[in-house]
Design a protein around this motif. Structure first.
Motif, mmCIF file in Angstrom:
data_model
loop_
_atom_site.group_PDB
_atom_site.id
_atom_site.type_symbol
_atom_site.label_atom_id
_atom_site.label_comp_id
_atom_site.label_asym_id
_atom_site.label_seq_id
_atom_site.Cartn_x
_atom_site.Cartn_y
_atom_site.Cartn_z
ATOM 1 N N GLY A 17 1.315 -0.992 0.196
ATOM 2 C CA GLY A 17 -0.177 0.447 -0.363
ATOM 3 C C GLY A 17 0.590 0.922 -0.177
ATOM 4 O O GLY A 17 0.423 2.330 -0.804
ATOM 5 N N THR A 166 -4.520 -4.762 12.053
ATOM 6 C CA THR A 166 -4.813 -4.171 10.349
ATOM 7 C C THR A 166 -5.030 -5.346 9.873
ATOM 8 O O THR A 166 -4.284 -6.574 9.660
ATOM 9 C CB THR A 166 -3.646 -3.133 9.813
ATOM 10 N N ASP A 167 -5.769 -5.735 9.106
ATOM 11 C CA ASP A 167 -6.139 -6.166 8.021
ATOM 12 C C ASP A 167 -5.687 -6.260 6.780
ATOM 13 O O ASP A 167 -5.507 -5.873 5.847
ATOM 14 C CB ASP A 167 -7.889 -5.617 7.141
ATOM 15 N N THR A 168 -4.938 -7.663 6.946
ATOM 16 C CA THR A 168 -3.097 -7.234 5.979
ATOM 17 C C THR A 168 -3.635 -8.903 6.595
ATOM 18 O O THR A 168 -3.788 -9.942 7.089
ATOM 19 C CB THR A 168 -2.118 -6.637 6.116
ATOM 20 N N LYS A 181 -13.232 -10.697 12.296
ATOM 21 C CA LYS A 181 -13.466 -9.252 11.923
ATOM 22 C C LYS A 181 -14.285 -8.405 12.991
ATOM 23 O O LYS A 181 -14.048 -7.447 13.824
ATOM 24 C CB LYS A 181 -13.483 -9.539 10.686
ATOM 25 N N GLN A 192 -14.040 -0.523 14.312
ATOM 26 C CA GLN A 192 -13.403 -1.197 12.987
ATOM 27 C C GLN A 192 -11.407 -1.327 13.332
ATOM 28 O O GLN A 192 -10.848 -1.494 14.369
ATOM 29 C CB GLN A 192 -12.867 0.091 11.956
ATOM 30 N N GLY A 194 -8.633 -1.631 11.065
ATOM 31 C CA GLY A 194 -7.453 -1.109 10.350
ATOM 32 C C GLY A 194 -7.644 -1.501 8.826
ATOM 33 O O GLY A 194 -7.306 -3.054 9.245
ATOM 34 N N GLN A 195 -7.233 -0.257 8.065
ATOM 35 C CA GLN A 195 -7.156 -0.786 7.063
ATOM 36 C C GLN A 195 -5.629 -0.690 6.433
ATOM 37 O O GLN A 195 -5.034 0.462 6.608
ATOM 38 C CB GLN A 195 -8.224 -0.636 6.067
ATOM 39 N N ILE A 196 -5.064 -1.247 5.403
ATOM 40 C CA ILE A 196 -3.803 -1.273 4.520
ATOM 41 C C ILE A 196 -3.688 0.777 4.313
ATOM 42 O O ILE A 196 -2.403 1.132 4.572
ATOM 43 C CB ILE A 196 -3.663 -1.724 3.540
ATOM 44 N N GLU A 197 -4.847 1.174 3.934
ATOM 45 C CA GLU A 197 -4.202 2.608 3.275
ATOM 46 C C GLU A 197 -4.808 3.054 4.670
ATOM 47 O O GLU A 197 -3.720 4.896 4.684
ATOM 48 C CB GLU A 197 -5.920 3.225 2.582
ATOM 49 N N ASP A 198 -5.101 3.212 5.848
ATOM 50 C CA ASP A 198 -5.057 4.101 7.458
ATOM 51 C C ASP A 198 -3.222 3.893 7.308
ATOM 52 O O ASP A 198 -2.876 5.231 7.781
ATOM 53 C CB ASP A 198 -5.556 3.262 8.298
#
Length: 231
Positions: A17, A166-168, A181, A192, A194-198
């Motif tokens: 990312g 984080t979702d990785t 999740k 929530q 975490g997402q990669i883009e965060d």
């Protein structure tokens, strides 16, 4: 003028990312074990942070930015962890990082201004069961980063990003199903995962000139996990 950015690890997860974001405006070199998943506009070099010498890589004379992405999630009760587990986590999280920084330091110093970004975990500040090994290793990263930031100022900035879950791919076992999740999301103040883009967007902020007055900091990009208690 494009900056030369070196990513250690960048073929999947957070590293991928970051590579995607930074390569839009910069010359990005991804040094990783595999080229699979490396964005097409990045230059790939085969590299294993725990075994290879970064000095052997064909790198630009000056490096404006470094992001060190390799890490581990070794979650076990302390009684089940042998000293070798602590050594392995320290090897990938700290010793590999130290070796890379030492190996490219002359190139970093040749840049007019440069920025280094490392990764930690919320578990360093927030005591969490089953995190003794990874928290110890990442705590060492934070201490190293602060001391290095002081030593290399004013021409080199050093900062750390400390996420919560984080979702990785690295967290695949913890987030393998929608039910898992959702359970993990409910433990977070913002409900929530975490997402990669965060994480990638924070790394981009710190590497580029937007973060030019920031150094020696640990940024908790964690949905409030480290500082908030909500019902």
């Amino acid at each position: 003028m494009k900056k030369n950015i070196l990513l250690i690890g960048g073929s999947y997860g957070i590293g991928q990312g970051i590579a995607q974001l930074l390569s839009k405006e910069n010359h990005v070199i991804v040094a990783s074990r595999t080229a699979d998943g490396v964005p097409p506009n990045c230059h790939h070099l085969p590299f294993d942070a725990t075994q290879d010498d970064v000095s052997d890589l064909d790198l630009p004379e000056s490096i404006d930015g470094l992001v060190y992405c390799p890490g581990s999630i070794n979650l076990k009760p302390f009684r089940a962890l042998k000293p070798d587990a602590f050594r392995r986590d320290m090897e990938i999280n700290l010793i590999g990082l130290v070796s890379v920084v030492q190996g490219i330091l002359p190139r970093i110093k040749k840049a007019e201004r440069s920025s280094l970004v490392f990764f930690s975990t919320v578990a360093v500040d927030l005591g969490m069961p089953f995190h003794t090994s990874v928290a110890a290793a990442k705590g060492a990263v934070e201490g190293f980063a602060r001391a290095l930031a002081a030593e290399l100022a004013p021409s080199v900035r050093v900062n750390v990003i400390a996420p919560s879950l984080t979702d990785t791919p690295l967290a695949g076992k913890l987030l393998a199903t929608d039910e898992k999740k959702e359970k993990m999301a409910q433990r977070n103040p913002l409900k929530q995962v975490g997402q990669i883009e965060d994480l990638a967007s924070m790394a981009q902020f710190l590497i580029e000139d937007t973060g030019k007055w920031i150094s020696g900091q640990v940024f908790h990009v964690d949905g409030g996990m480290s500082s908030l208690k909500v019902d």
